[in-house]
Write an enzyme that holds these catalytic residues in place. Structure first.
Site, PDB file in Angstrom:
ATOM      1  N   ASP A 107       0.835  -1.193   0.000  1.00 44.25           N
ATOM      2  CA  ASP A 107       0.000   0.000   0.000  1.00 44.25           C
ATOM      3  C   ASP A 107       0.873   1.247   0.000  1.00 44.25           C
ATOM      4  OD1 ASP A 107      -2.396   1.799   0.799  1.00 44.25           O
ATOM      5  OD2 ASP A 107      -3.266  -0.204   0.732  1.00 44.25           O
TER       6      ASP A 107
ATOM      7  N   HIS B 179      -3.852   6.142   3.424  1.00 47.22           N
ATOM      8  CA  HIS B 179      -4.539   4.947   2.938  1.00 47.22           C
ATOM      9  C   HIS B 179      -3.977   3.656   3.535  1.00 47.22           C
ATOM     10  CE1 HIS B 179      -5.700   1.974  -0.222  1.00 47.22           C
ATOM     11  NE2 HIS B 179      -6.771   2.749  -0.347  1.00 47.22           N
TER      12      HIS B 179
ATOM     13  N   SER C 260     -10.888  -0.692  -1.390  1.00 49.44           N
ATOM     14  CA  SER C 260      -9.649  -0.672  -0.600  1.00 49.44           C
ATOM     15  C   SER C 260      -9.907  -1.077   0.840  1.00 49.44           C
ATOM     16  CB  SER C 260      -9.044   0.732  -0.607  1.00 49.44           C
ATOM     17  OG  SER C 260      -8.342   0.986  -1.781  1.00 49.44           O
TER      18      SER C 260
END
Length: 1303
Positions: free
Chosen positions: A63, A290, A476
């Protein structure tokens, strides 16, 4: 890119199929909804098996990076370290620390920035060698964090600047009060100097551009491990904070698991890793929140608030940053491959990747090949997001939704999530897929989405966000939810002593899902449904003694072995009109370490085949499957189906163990389109009724000849605002799905229109969806009327090529559907200039992070191209072979950097290059390619790169159309717009650009590119086709090669001149690096001076030679020699004759007069150059002498005014006389001679005026040399403007970095 959005209102799915129809949230259920677990049975599973909470499982998070200081990511539920390693796989945080220094007697070293750094005496360093490097801290920050820090720094800088402005204004006011109206010339200059100070400070505030603090990095080996310390004083407000000696040294994170923080202002956590024997330092920060959010969903552990725990709080993780900070968190091939290497090295059990991009080919590419190896050989379970490009079909992204070895996860929202996580007024009665969640099937017929999981959560985020948790939603978030659930299974299986196999786990997940939706085609949205951890565990335990097998399905149309698919996808009208037969190759795939005798030979299963609808899909009833696989045929007959979407499956059941459920599935998707028969071609869908989350799909066979659509959407019957997704998708061979999308908001019943391109003859899906949370508080449904009108102009050339000749290109056009207004337009608005590499370097990369799991070493090829821009331009590298493919390419990685002659990087990118504005100048483009196959890289050594430059508005070329083939030459027969009538063809000629309209610096072989359009749309013209013009060779100059007839010298005289000039040229080639070389140079110089006395070009060349000398010890003697040489040049020129010549204008048409003018201009320049160099030398000698005097005498008046600098003198002198003479012959304000003006103003005690002149020079020069900025720094220090001194010092590192950054 990451498959998520922050704080967006979107979601779908729930526990027990989301059937929470009537409920009220309380505190505990609200907290539980923030981190959904009930929906996938994770809470039930941990309640039954509290020690199977992820313990023993290790997840690799591919990620944007994970913050090890974030809430819940320090320890596991059983007290172990949560994060085992933190890696930047992209290289975006790499620092070149190959420069080695040693400390002086005081224990100080010179850092990479040039700063003197104090070493902590307690640090052990047996070698005494310290590796140094630098990094601009904003290169490590996200854009969001940089903006916050910049804002704070700007505020403090403004305060200091305002103080200096006030002080400067006060000095000016005091001067005015003291002198009143100024008449004296010297006083006027003093006032101008004071005014310049005010102006400069004010202007500086307008041009302020913070490039960020620079940090010094120091790396050393303490005898056991490599250590790192950072000097971050430039970030801190307190000068006593951030010192190198006070830094607690760090080592590779996996060794001690320690991290640092740059400052309290940024609150940004970082870790370090050292590679290549201390020559490369990796400073790891996240490129967005994220990755931390994803890690929190999967594994966070909050002992004080268990309801906010992640799915598997006992699991450990490694953070593999694949989102490159240099590219705004875009993943790169380098990052992806290094992440796989790290996952294998750490023996991870699972990989979660919440990233993805569209792909040309499904289940294809270098990364996919390596993922297959990791899953099949190393038994890792790879979970990934399906994408956020729904609601249309065939929108799954790569790799999550397109790769067979990866479990692709769709995003689901439950009523509880809607009420708690998203705080909607009225949650849906049942769980559903988020509207934007990508749908299958893939282009080759695979289902695309494997399973679904909750796609929203409030999870931990990095500390620099200045909050503990944040709401994000997207596939996600669904992926780590599923991955965490799988970690629970792995934890349980390990504890139970059951071998973990990704094959078994995947089958267990898919066969125990709760279906979401009641229709067969809902599987295209949700996969097999909402995963259930507890049921999957029971399934795996029941299968514990069965072979670990993946059932690979390959499907081919009978007789067409070249076209291999993973399912059956009948989409076009021609395939839906009759039965088709398909050959299925079914092959059991074992893990690479499977035993031939114990597993492969005994494998034999009796498979019972089932079809979900035998009237459409027919398959054999049974087959015997052995290790070598089996082929069988199935027949699909869609001829009797109605238009629309139909989904079926052929699945196999183990006849001896039917409880296993399907051991394989063959998806059969049929999108039977409706034909458009009426003319003009109009399609209407009336009174479509929508509720929140409802999707209407229509499939239309786009009429042949259609190229664009004009659509109208009318809404009615509602009160509150409604939000709709409107998507269209078409599938064309060897192309990414052709998708058009729009998000439309209706605040009240109204009508909206759209226009978009289409491909004639291909099926188009129209998907209209009311957003899942739109209108939830209203009891009214929305009525939609949708009308589509097809338009089209057929042409015989999809791409127009103008070959560079004078001939036009003929284009045939016809309207097949209805009359269309023909209004052709063509422009050329970009130029692509081809370049071959000047240098190609192939090298083996470091084995520490670039050795594949197979043992192969990755190699890197660096190609260097030299680019010259004659004017400022917006440019972009264009590499046809490599661009726009990251997953669907067999090449591992690509990255480029564009730098200037000072090594400053102006642009960088990967397979998705972006345009960058570059000033005029010389540049170097470096292209970096990686692969483990040297033969592939060898073939790339002469790779052609196009530099694409956007033409300025005045340079855009509008091409002309003609009705006659001779039109471009004769200038007549201009084509006029007309109306195309169906059944009647028309033709026109497109003329090439006029030669004098071609842009400057347009070399032979370049391509001028643009677009051509034909039809007139009611909205903007969306349908255009590419047009390319090949730039021909330049015309031969008429005067080129002509020899002047006028000769004023004899052949003998010309011969003597040539000999003389050759001798002077030879003198210029001699080096002066050593004493012997200098002696030879002086000897030849003296000989030539005696042979050609008073010959100005020789004397000017001698002056140049003196100026080029380096390593001169006696500076004063050298400067005196320069002065003497300059005087010789000056004395050799008759200045009176020179002045007389320039007093009169010469006839530009007189060839001989022009030659004389050119010669006199050269002489004038030599005179001005000599005066300029003499002035510089005089100033240097004067400055050196005054510094010696100042040092000798000391400060005689420490308490009194001592404002005069070492430059100040009183009265006239040699410098002033020389300067006045230079003013006669040159513009002393120009960038060429302005340095002398700056020195003059400074030595007269007018640093403000000096700085103003210097700023003007820098602004005029397209590539100002470093010495001008060093002079500026010196002036700022003299003025006492410390805030500007700091600002300019940071900019010096930006403009003149010591080396290029690492790839």
């Amino acid at each position: 890119m990451p498959c998520s959005s922050i704080n967006a209102l979107s979601a779908a799915g729930g526990g027990d199929n989301g059937a929470l129809r009537s409920f009220m949230l309380n505190e505990s259920t609200f907290l539980a909804s923030l981190m959904p677990k009930k929906e996938i049975g994770a809470d039930r599973f941990i309640e039954l098996h509290p020690e199977y909470d992820g313990r023993g499982a290790v997840i690799a998070i591919f990620d944007s990076g994970v913050d090890p200081a974030a809430a819940g990511l320090q320890i596991t539920s059983d007290g172990k370290p949560k994060i085992l390693d933190v890696l930047d796989c992209t290289g975006s945080g790499d620092v070149d620390t190959s420069r080695v220094v040693k400390p002086d007697a005081d224990g100080r070293i010179i850092g990479g920035s040039g700063a003197s750094l104090s070493i902590n005496p307690s640090w052990k360093n047996p070698s005494g060698e310290w590796h140094v490097g630098t990094k601009l801290v904003y290169e490590l920050f996200t854009d969001t964090l940089s903006s916050r820090v910049k804002k704070d720094r700007k505020k403090k800088w403004d305060e200091k600047n305002q103080e200096e402005i006030a002080r400067a204004i006060q000095q000016l006011d005091q001067f005015d009060q003291k002198h009143g109206k100024v008449e004296d010339a010297n006083l006027k200059k003093i006032k101008e100097d004071l005014q310049s100070r005010v102006d400069i400070l004010r202007k500086q505030a307008e041009s302020y551009n913070d490039k960020g603090p620079i940090i010094d990095a120091v790396v050393w080996h303490d005898g056991e491990v490599w250590r790192v310390a950072l000097d971050t004083q430039s970030i801190e407000d307190d000068p006593d904070c951030g010192k190198l000696a006070d830094f607690e040294p760090l080592t590779n994170f996996r060794i001690e698991r320690k991290y640092g923080m740059f400052s309290k202002l940024d609150a940004c956590t970082f870790v370090v890793n050292i590679f290549d024997e201390g020559n490369v330092l990796s400073i790891v920060t996240d490129s967005s929140p994220h990755g931390t959010h994803v890690a929190g969903i999967a594994t966070a552990f909050h002992p004080e608030e268990p309801l906010l725990n992640g799915i598997a709080p006992g699991a450990q993780l490694i953070s593999c940053k694949i989102g490159d900070s240099r590219l705004g968190s875009m993943e790169t091939g380098t990052g992806l491959i290094r992440a796989l290497i790290a996952a294998v090295e750490h023996k991870c059990d699972l990989i979660n990747m919440s990233y993805g991009e569209p792909a040309l080919l499904p289940d294809y590419g270098r990364f996919v090949d390596l993922v297959d190896e990791v899953v099949n050989k190393h038994r890792m379970i790879f979970v990934s997001s399906a994408g956020n490009s729904g609601p249309a079909l065939t929108t799954v992204g790569a790799p999550g939704g397109t790769s067979s070895s990866i479990i692709g996860v769709g995003a689901y929202v439950s009523p509880t999530m809607a009420a708690g996580t998203h705080s909607v007024v009225q949650p849906p009665s049942e769980g559903l897929e988020y509207t934007w969640s990508s749908r299958g099937p893939t282009a080759d017929g695979d289902l695309g989405v494997s399973i679904s999981a909750p796609g929203g959560a409030v999870a931990p985020v990095p500390k620099w966000t200045l909050q503990r948790r944040m709401l994000m939603n997207g596939t996600s978030m669904a992926s780590p939810s599923a991955c965490g659930g799988v970690a629970l299974l792995v934890s349980a299986l390990k504890a139970e002593g059951v071998t973990v196999s990704p094959y078994k786990v995947r089958t267990a997940l898919e066969n125990t899902c709760i279906p979401v939706g009641n229709l067969p085609e809902d599987k295209l949205s949700t996969g097999q449904g909402l995963m259930q951890v507890d049921k999957a565990f029971e399934y795996v335990m029941q299968c514990r003694d069965l072979p670990c097998v993946q059932y690979q399905v390959k499907v081919n149309p009978s007789g067409q072995s070249s076209l291999t698919c993973r399912g059956i996808y009948l989409r076009e009208a021609s395939t839906c009109k009759q039965s088709t037969e398909w050959t299925v190759q079914l092959g059991p795939k074992f893990h690479e370490d499977a035993s031939n005798l114990e597993e492969l030979v005994p494998f034999e299963e009796c498979i019972q085949l089932h079809s979900t609808d035998k009237s459409v899909v027919k398959a054999p009833e049974y087959l015997l499957l052995t290790h070598n696989g089996r082929n069988f045929n199935i027949v699909v007959d869609p001829s009797n189906l109605s238009s629309g979407l139909h989904y079926y499956e052929v699945f196999g059941i183990d006849y001896k163990s039917p409880w296993r459920g399907p051991v394989f599935r063959i998806p059969v998707t049929i999108t039977k389109p409706a034909a458009v028969m009426n003319r003009p071609p109009v399609v209407s869908f009336s009174k479509l009724s929508f509720e929140p989350g409802h999707i209407e799909r229509r499939y239309i066979e786009v009429p042949l000849g259609a190229t664009w659509v004009e659509a109208t959407m009318k809404t009615s019957g509602f009160d509150t605002t409604r939000r709709f997704f409107v998507d269209t998708v078409q599938i064309c061979p060897l192309q990414r799905p052709v998708k058009w999308e729009n998000v439309v908001t209706f605040s009240s019943p109204s009508t909206k229109t759209f226009a978009f391109p289409v491909v004639g003859g291909q099926t188009m899906e129209l998907a209209v969806a009311q957003f899942w949370s739109s209108g939830v508080g209203s009891q009214e449904s929305t009525t939609v009327d949708f009308e589509i009108v097809f338009h089209g102009i057929g042409i015989n050339k999809d791409e127009v090529l103008l070959d560079g000749s004078e001939a036009p290109v003929r284009i045939d056009m016809e309207a097949l559907l209805a009359s269309e207004k023909l209004a052709p337009a063509a422009i050329l608005n970009k130029i692509r200039i081809p370049y071959r590499p000047m240098e190609a370097k192939l090298r083996v990369l470091s084995s520490s992070r670039d050795r594949l799991p197979s043992g192969k070493q990755i190699l890197a090829l660096t190609l260097t191209y030299k680019i010259k821009l004659e004017d400022a331009a917006e440019v972009k590298p264009h590499i046809p072979l490599l661009n726009n493919r990251i997953y669907d390419t067999k090449f591992e990685s690509q990255f480029y950097m564009i730098s200037d002659i000072n090594k400053r990087v102006h642009a960088m990118g990967d397979c998705y290059p972006k345009s960058s504005k570059l000033p005029k100048g010389d540049y170097v483009l470096q292209l970096y390619l990686r692969h483990d196959n040297v033969q592939h890289l060898e073939k790339m050594k002469q790779l052609v790169v196009f530099m694409e430059k956007t033409l300025g508005e005045k340079d855009i070329i509008c091409l002309s159309f003609f009705s006659e083939p001779d039109g471009p030459v004769m200038g007549n027969g201009t084509y006029k717009s007309s109306v195309l009538i169906p059944g009647k063809k028309e033709a026109l000629y497109l003329g090439p650009p006029v030669a004098d309209k071609l842009p400057k610096n347009c070399p032979h072989g370049s391509l001028l590119v643009g677009a051509i359009s034909y039809g007139k749309l009611s909205t903007k013209n969306l349908v255009s086709y590419p047009i390319v013009y090949v730039v021909p060779p330049s015309k031969v100059e008429e005067d080129k090669g002509k020899v002047s007839q006028a000769r004023t010298k004899s052949v003998a005289e010309q011969f003597e001149d040539e000999i003389r000039d050759a001798k002077i040229k030879f003198l210029a080639t001699l080096g002066q690096g050593t004493d012997d070389e200098r002696a030879e140079w002086n000897k030849l110089k003296a000989h030539l001076k005696s042979e050609y006395p008073k010959y100005t070009p020789l004397l000017a060349k001698i002056l140049e030679g003196l100026l080029s000398m380096s390593g001169v010890e006696d500076k004063t003697s050298h400067q005196n020699e320069v002065i003497r040489a300059a005087d010789e040049v000056i004395d050799s020129i008759d200045t009176e004759d020179l002045a007389k010549f320039f007093a009169f204008k010469s006839d530009p048409e007189d060839e001989e007069a022009e030659k004389i003018k050119k010669k006199m201009e050269t002489t004038r320049d030599q005179l001005a150059g000599a005066l300029y160099q003499k002035g510089l030398a005089l100033a240097e000698i004067e400055y050196a002498n005054r510094r010696v005097e100042s040092t000798t005498e000391g400060s005689k008046d420490k308490e009194g005014n001592n404002d005069q600098s070492a430059w100040e003198v009183i009265g006239s002198d040699l410098f002033e006389e020389n300067f006045k003479e230079l003013k006669k012959w040159a513009d002393v304000k120009s960038s060429k001679y302005g340095s002398l003006l700056v020195i003059r103003e400074r030595r007269c005690g007018r640093p403000g005026s000096a700085l103003k002149a210097l700023n003007n020079m820098i602004q005029e020069d397209t590539d100002p040399p470093k010495k001008l900025y060093q002079m500026k720094l010196s002036l700022l220090e003299e003025l006492g403007w410390s805030h500007l001194v700091s600002y300019e010092k940071l900019w010096m590192h930006v403009r003149f970095p010591p080396c290029l950054p690492l790839f």
